[in-house]
Design a protein around this motif. Structure first.
Motif, PDB file in Angstrom:
ATOM      1  N   ASP A  63      39.305  35.802  76.257  1.00  0.00           N
ATOM      2  CA  ASP A  63      40.008  37.020  76.670  1.00  0.00           C
ATOM      3  C   ASP A  63      40.714  36.851  78.009  1.00  0.00           C
ATOM      4  O   ASP A  63      41.173  37.824  78.607  1.00  0.00           O
ATOM      5  CB  ASP A  63      39.023  38.197  76.756  1.00  0.00           C
ATOM      6  CG  ASP A  63      38.587  38.692  75.384  1.00  0.00           C
ATOM      7  OD1 ASP A  63      39.299  38.422  74.401  1.00  0.00           O
ATOM      8  OD2 ASP A  63      37.542  39.358  75.304  1.00  0.00           O
ATOM      9  N   GLY A  64      40.765  35.612  78.491  1.00  0.00           N
ATOM     10  CA  GLY A  64      41.449  35.343  79.752  1.00  0.00           C
ATOM     11  C   GLY A  64      40.697  35.843  80.971  1.00  0.00           C
ATOM     12  O   GLY A  64      41.286  36.062  82.034  1.00  0.00           O
ATOM     13  N   LEU A  65      39.382  36.029  80.847  1.00  0.00           N
ATOM     14  CA  LEU A  65      38.554  36.498  81.960  1.00  0.00           C
ATOM     15  C   LEU A  65      37.700  35.354  82.494  1.00  0.00           C
ATOM     16  O   LEU A  65      37.354  34.426  81.759  1.00  0.00           O
ATOM     17  CB  LEU A  65      37.656  37.654  81.506  1.00  0.00           C
ATOM     18  CG  LEU A  65      38.383  38.898  81.007  1.00  0.00           C
ATOM     19  CD1 LEU A  65      37.407  39.874  80.389  1.00  0.00           C
ATOM     20  CD2 LEU A  65      39.160  39.558  82.136  1.00  0.00           C
ATOM     21  N   VAL A  66      37.330  35.444  83.772  1.00  0.00           N
ATOM     22  CA  VAL A  66      36.569  34.375  84.421  1.00  0.00           C
ATOM     23  C   VAL A  66      35.481  34.980  85.297  1.00  0.00           C
ATOM     24  O   VAL A  66      35.705  35.986  85.970  1.00  0.00           O
ATOM     25  CB  VAL A  66      37.500  33.514  85.304  1.00  0.00           C
ATOM     26  CG1 VAL A  66      36.735  32.390  85.975  1.00  0.00           C
ATOM     27  CG2 VAL A  66      38.652  32.966  84.495  1.00  0.00           C
ATOM     28  N   LEU A  67      34.305  34.346  85.299  1.00  0.00           N
ATOM     29  CA  LEU A  67      33.249  34.720  86.246  1.00  0.00           C
ATOM     30  C   LEU A  67      33.636  34.222  87.631  1.00  0.00           C
ATOM     31  O   LEU A  67      34.050  33.075  87.783  1.00  0.00           O
ATOM     32  CB  LEU A  67      31.912  34.093  85.854  1.00  0.00           C
ATOM     33  CG  LEU A  67      31.152  34.687  84.690  1.00  0.00           C
ATOM     34  CD1 LEU A  67      29.845  33.926  84.483  1.00  0.00           C
ATOM     35  CD2 LEU A  67      30.873  36.155  84.892  1.00  0.00           C
ATOM     36  N   ARG A  68      33.448  35.067  88.623  1.00  0.00           N
ATOM     37  CA  ARG A  68      33.759  34.703  90.008  1.00  0.00           C
ATOM     38  C   ARG A  68      32.551  34.988  90.890  1.00  0.00           C
ATOM     39  O   ARG A  68      31.640  35.705  90.506  1.00  0.00           O
ATOM     40  CB  ARG A  68      34.939  35.536  90.520  1.00  0.00           C
ATOM     41  CG  ARG A  68      36.191  35.387  89.727  1.00  0.00           C
ATOM     42  CD  ARG A  68      37.084  34.359  90.360  1.00  0.00           C
ATOM     43  NE  ARG A  68      38.378  34.360  89.694  1.00  0.00           N
ATOM     44  CZ  ARG A  68      38.959  33.285  89.231  1.00  0.00           C
ATOM     45  NH1 ARG A  68      38.398  32.116  89.369  1.00  0.00           N
ATOM     46  NH2 ARG A  68      40.124  33.356  88.633  1.00  0.00           N
ATOM     47  N   ALA A 120      26.978  37.233  89.501  1.00  0.00           N
ATOM     48  CA  ALA A 120      28.399  36.889  89.381  1.00  0.00           C
ATOM     49  C   ALA A 120      29.180  38.168  89.111  1.00  0.00           C
ATOM     50  O   ALA A 120      28.590  39.230  88.906  1.00  0.00           O
ATOM     51  CB  ALA A 120      28.611  35.882  88.259  1.00  0.00           C
ATOM     52  N   GLU A 121      30.489  38.047  89.135  1.00  0.00           N
ATOM     53  CA  GLU A 121      31.297  39.212  88.823  1.00  0.00           C
ATOM     54  C   GLU A 121      32.568  38.825  88.084  1.00  0.00           C
ATOM     55  O   GLU A 121      32.963  37.660  88.089  1.00  0.00           O
ATOM     56  CB  GLU A 121      31.632  40.028  90.068  1.00  0.00           C
ATOM     57  CG  GLU A 121      31.978  39.263  91.286  1.00  0.00           C
ATOM     58  CD  GLU A 121      32.125  40.148  92.522  1.00  0.00           C
ATOM     59  OE1 GLU A 121      32.698  41.252  92.444  1.00  0.00           O
ATOM     60  OE2 GLU A 121      31.676  39.708  93.566  1.00  0.00           O
ATOM     61  N   ILE A 122      33.126  39.807  87.440  1.00  0.00           N
ATOM     62  CA  ILE A 122      34.436  39.677  86.814  1.00  0.00           C
ATOM     63  C   ILE A 122      35.293  40.716  87.543  1.00  0.00           C
ATOM     64  O   ILE A 122      35.394  41.866  87.111  1.00  0.00           O
ATOM     65  CB  ILE A 122      34.387  39.954  85.299  1.00  0.00           C
ATOM     66  CG1 ILE A 122      33.260  39.156  84.630  1.00  0.00           C
ATOM     67  CG2 ILE A 122      35.734  39.622  84.656  1.00  0.00           C
ATOM     68  CD1 ILE A 122      32.957  39.584  83.213  1.00  0.00           C
ATOM     69  N   PRO A 123      35.853  40.344  88.675  1.00  0.00           N
ATOM     70  CA  PRO A 123      36.535  41.320  89.533  1.00  0.00           C
ATOM     71  C   PRO A 123      37.702  42.037  88.862  1.00  0.00           C
ATOM     72  O   PRO A 123      37.951  43.207  89.151  1.00  0.00           O
ATOM     73  CB  PRO A 123      37.030  40.500  90.722  1.00  0.00           C
ATOM     74  CG  PRO A 123      36.414  39.170  90.611  1.00  0.00           C
ATOM     75  CD  PRO A 123      35.880  39.015  89.233  1.00  0.00           C
ATOM     76  N   ILE A 161      29.533  43.353  77.534  1.00  0.00           N
ATOM     77  CA  ILE A 161      30.453  43.021  78.632  1.00  0.00           C
ATOM     78  C   ILE A 161      31.890  42.986  78.118  1.00  0.00           C
ATOM     79  O   ILE A 161      32.802  43.543  78.747  1.00  0.00           O
ATOM     80  CB  ILE A 161      30.056  41.687  79.291  1.00  0.00           C
ATOM     81  CG1 ILE A 161      28.767  41.884  80.089  1.00  0.00           C
ATOM     82  CG2 ILE A 161      31.188  41.164  80.196  1.00  0.00           C
ATOM     83  CD1 ILE A 161      28.180  40.617  80.662  1.00  0.00           C
ATOM     84  N   ILE A 162      32.101  42.356  76.979  1.00  0.00           N
ATOM     85  CA  ILE A 162      33.451  42.274  76.414  1.00  0.00           C
ATOM     86  C   ILE A 162      33.966  43.674  76.088  1.00  0.00           C
ATOM     87  O   ILE A 162      35.115  44.013  76.402  1.00  0.00           O
ATOM     88  CB  ILE A 162      33.475  41.353  75.171  1.00  0.00           C
ATOM     89  CG1 ILE A 162      33.127  39.913  75.573  1.00  0.00           C
ATOM     90  CG2 ILE A 162      34.825  41.422  74.475  1.00  0.00           C
ATOM     91  CD1 ILE A 162      34.020  39.292  76.628  1.00  0.00           C
ATOM     92  N   SER A 163      33.141  44.514  75.474  1.00  0.00           N
ATOM     93  CA  SER A 163      33.551  45.883  75.156  1.00  0.00           C
ATOM     94  C   SER A 163      33.929  46.656  76.415  1.00  0.00           C
ATOM     95  O   SER A 163      34.959  47.329  76.450  1.00  0.00           O
ATOM     96  CB  SER A 163      32.431  46.637  74.439  1.00  0.00           C
ATOM     97  OG  SER A 163      32.268  46.162  73.145  1.00  0.00           O
TER      98      SER A 163
END
Length: 112
Positions: free
Chosen positions: A22-27, A41-44, A87-89
């Motif tokens: 989905d083009g998301l990354v843990l930061r 971690a976060e997905i800002p 998380i995806i939802s």
């Protein structure tokens, strides 16, 4: 220093692989905790903060918390699957039917 559990490693890897689609990354990923080591971690980009504990996981998004406990999900693979699905939802602003444990209101990402 205590290493991460197999559950933590599998949960994090599964989450990262699904997020990539989905083009998301843990930061801002860190290992924290005094008595129990856990991943923070976060997905800002979607305002999600994640905690992965030795056998459980939780995340917050805006003003809601979702906590997936081992007692409610004795099958670790099911726990990981439900956690990642949630998380995806939430990253897509979808309403969650499975909101995790009934005790989520008691937990606010405290340090263990």
């Amino acid at each position: 220093m205590k290493t991460l559990t197999l559950f933590q490693e599998k949960c994090e890897t599964t989450l990262e692989n699904i997020l990539k689609k989905d083009g998301l990354v843990l930061r801002n990923r860190n290992i924290a905790g005094k008595h129990e080591k856990y991943i923070v971690a976060e997905i800002p980009s979607v305002c999600i903060k994640i905690w992965i504990y030795e056998e459980e996981a939780m995340f917050t998004v805006v003003d809601k918390s979702y906590f997936y406990e081992a007692l409610d999900y004795p099958d670790k693979d099911l726990l990981i699957s439900k956690f990642v699905e949630a998380i995806i939802s939430c990253s897509k602003n979808e309403v969650r039917i499975d909101t995790g444990s009934s005790r989520i209101s008691l937990f606010k990402g405290r340090e263990l």
